[in-house]
Write an enzyme that holds these catalytic residues in place. Sequence first.
Site, short mmCIF file in Angstrom:
data_model
loop_
_atom_site.label_atom_id
_atom_site.label_comp_id
_atom_site.label_asym_id
_atom_site.label_seq_id
_atom_site.Cartn_x
_atom_site.Cartn_y
_atom_site.Cartn_z
N LYS A 13 36.80 22.26 6.28
CA LYS A 13 36.57 21.24 7.30
C LYS A 13 37.87 20.94 8.06
O LYS A 13 38.96 21.37 7.63
CB LYS A 13 36.03 19.99 6.60
N TYR A 53 23.77 19.67 9.57
CA TYR A 53 23.57 18.52 8.68
C TYR A 53 22.24 17.80 8.95
O TYR A 53 22.14 16.61 8.66
CB TYR A 53 24.74 17.55 8.84
N PHE A 61 26.12 7.28 7.45
CA PHE A 61 27.40 7.94 7.77
C PHE A 61 27.23 9.15 8.68
O PHE A 61 28.22 9.81 9.02
CB PHE A 61 28.14 8.35 6.48
N ARG A 89 29.79 25.73 -5.73
CA ARG A 89 29.70 24.25 -5.78
C ARG A 89 30.54 23.69 -6.93
O ARG A 89 31.17 22.64 -6.78
CB ARG A 89 28.24 23.82 -5.96
N THR A 95 30.69 15.78 -4.41
CA THR A 95 30.80 15.33 -3.01
C THR A 95 31.90 14.29 -2.86
O THR A 95 32.71 14.35 -1.93
CB THR A 95 29.44 14.75 -2.55
N ARG A 106 38.07 19.76 -4.51
CA ARG A 106 38.08 18.34 -4.09
C ARG A 106 38.82 17.47 -5.11
O ARG A 106 39.45 16.48 -4.74
CB ARG A 106 36.65 17.86 -3.88
N ASN A 116 36.53 15.17 2.64
CA ASN A 116 36.50 15.97 1.40
C ASN A 116 36.73 17.46 1.60
O ASN A 116 36.39 18.27 0.76
CB ASN A 116 35.24 15.66 0.60
N HIS A 119 33.11 22.44 2.68
CA HIS A 119 31.65 22.46 2.54
C HIS A 119 31.22 23.68 1.74
O HIS A 119 31.82 24.75 1.88
CB HIS A 119 31.00 22.52 3.93
N GLU A 130 22.14 28.32 6.46
CA GLU A 130 23.46 28.01 7.03
C GLU A 130 24.16 29.28 7.53
O GLU A 130 24.78 29.28 8.60
CB GLU A 130 24.31 27.29 5.99
P1 IDP Z 1 28.03 17.97 -0.07
O1 IDP Z 1 29.00 18.28 1.05
O2 IDP Z 1 28.74 17.85 -1.39
O3 IDP Z 1 26.86 18.93 -0.12
P2 IDP Z 1 26.23 16.02 1.12
O4 IDP Z 1 25.52 14.93 0.40
O5 IDP Z 1 25.43 17.18 1.61
O6 IDP Z 1 27.44 16.50 0.19
O7 IDP Z 1 26.98 15.34 2.35
C1 IDP Z 1 27.56 16.14 3.36
C2 IDP Z 1 28.90 15.56 3.72
O8 IDP Z 1 28.74 14.25 4.24
C3 IDP Z 1 29.87 15.35 2.54
O9 IDP Z 1 30.55 16.53 2.16
C4 IDP Z 1 30.81 14.33 3.12
O10 IDP Z 1 31.71 14.94 4.06
C5 IDP Z 1 29.85 13.44 3.91
N1 IDP Z 1 29.38 12.30 3.11
C6 IDP Z 1 28.48 12.31 2.10
N2 IDP Z 1 28.30 11.07 1.59
C7 IDP Z 1 29.11 10.27 2.31
C8 IDP Z 1 29.37 8.87 2.28
O11 IDP Z 1 28.83 8.11 1.46
N3 IDP Z 1 30.27 8.40 3.18
C9 IDP Z 1 30.91 9.19 4.10
N4 IDP Z 1 30.68 10.51 4.17
C10 IDP Z 1 29.80 11.05 3.28
MG MG Z 2 25.34 19.20 1.23
#
Ligand code: IDP
Ligand code: MG
Length: 155
Positions: A13, A53, A61, A89, A95, A106, A116, A119, A130
């Site tokens: 990212k 997304y 968010f 993963r 996450t 992470r 974070n 992805h 994707e």
């Molecule tokens: P992942 O990236 O671990 O698959 P997802 O739930 O798919 O997690 O969320 C996608 C991205 O959205 C996360 O990697 C993070 O950048 C962002 N994200 C997820 N939850 C939050 C939150 O509670 N606050 C702010 N950003 C979030």
């Molecule tokens: Mg995800």
Amino acid sequence: MSAQTERTFIAIKPDGVQRGLVGEIIKRFEMKGFKMVAMKMLCATKEHLEKHYEDLKKKPFFPSLIKYMSSGPVVAMVWEGLGVVKTGRVMLGETNPADSKPGTIRGDFCIDVGRNIVHGSDSVASANKEIALWFKDELVEYNSCASAWLYEAPA
Ligand code: IDP
Ligand code: MG
């Protein structure tokens, strides 16, 4: 396709790029033994990221996520190998970096869920979706000389 050619979509990212973590993240996948089959740097458009997304569009968010992801270049990659989606993963961590164990990407390199750094696809089905979204006829087919040393029975 054999199980050894399972593929996942990994993207560094904008914060991972700006913080100089591109090499470190690639290194971890390389050292594990996974095979890179595509890589490019690009600035993703908001429309493209909204598609990527789309499952999260109802989350509070979502607007800040799209802004963050479109704030600078990302490094998009496809990695291949046995169990690469699930293992990828695990290598990324949770996450929320606060829940990520040391030794994960992470867990080692970031603090905030909204920054974070990386992805990774969460299932084989989303990986296929994707990869198709981010790459058009750009995957490279080649034999890895390491495969005989990584797999007891190479494909
Ligand atoms: P992942 O990236 O671990 O698959 P997802 O739930 O798919 O997690 O969320 C996608 C991205 O959205 C996360 O990697 C993070 O950048 C962002 N994200 C997820 N939850 C939050 C939150 O509670 N606050 C702010 N950003 C979030
Ligand atoms: Mg995800």
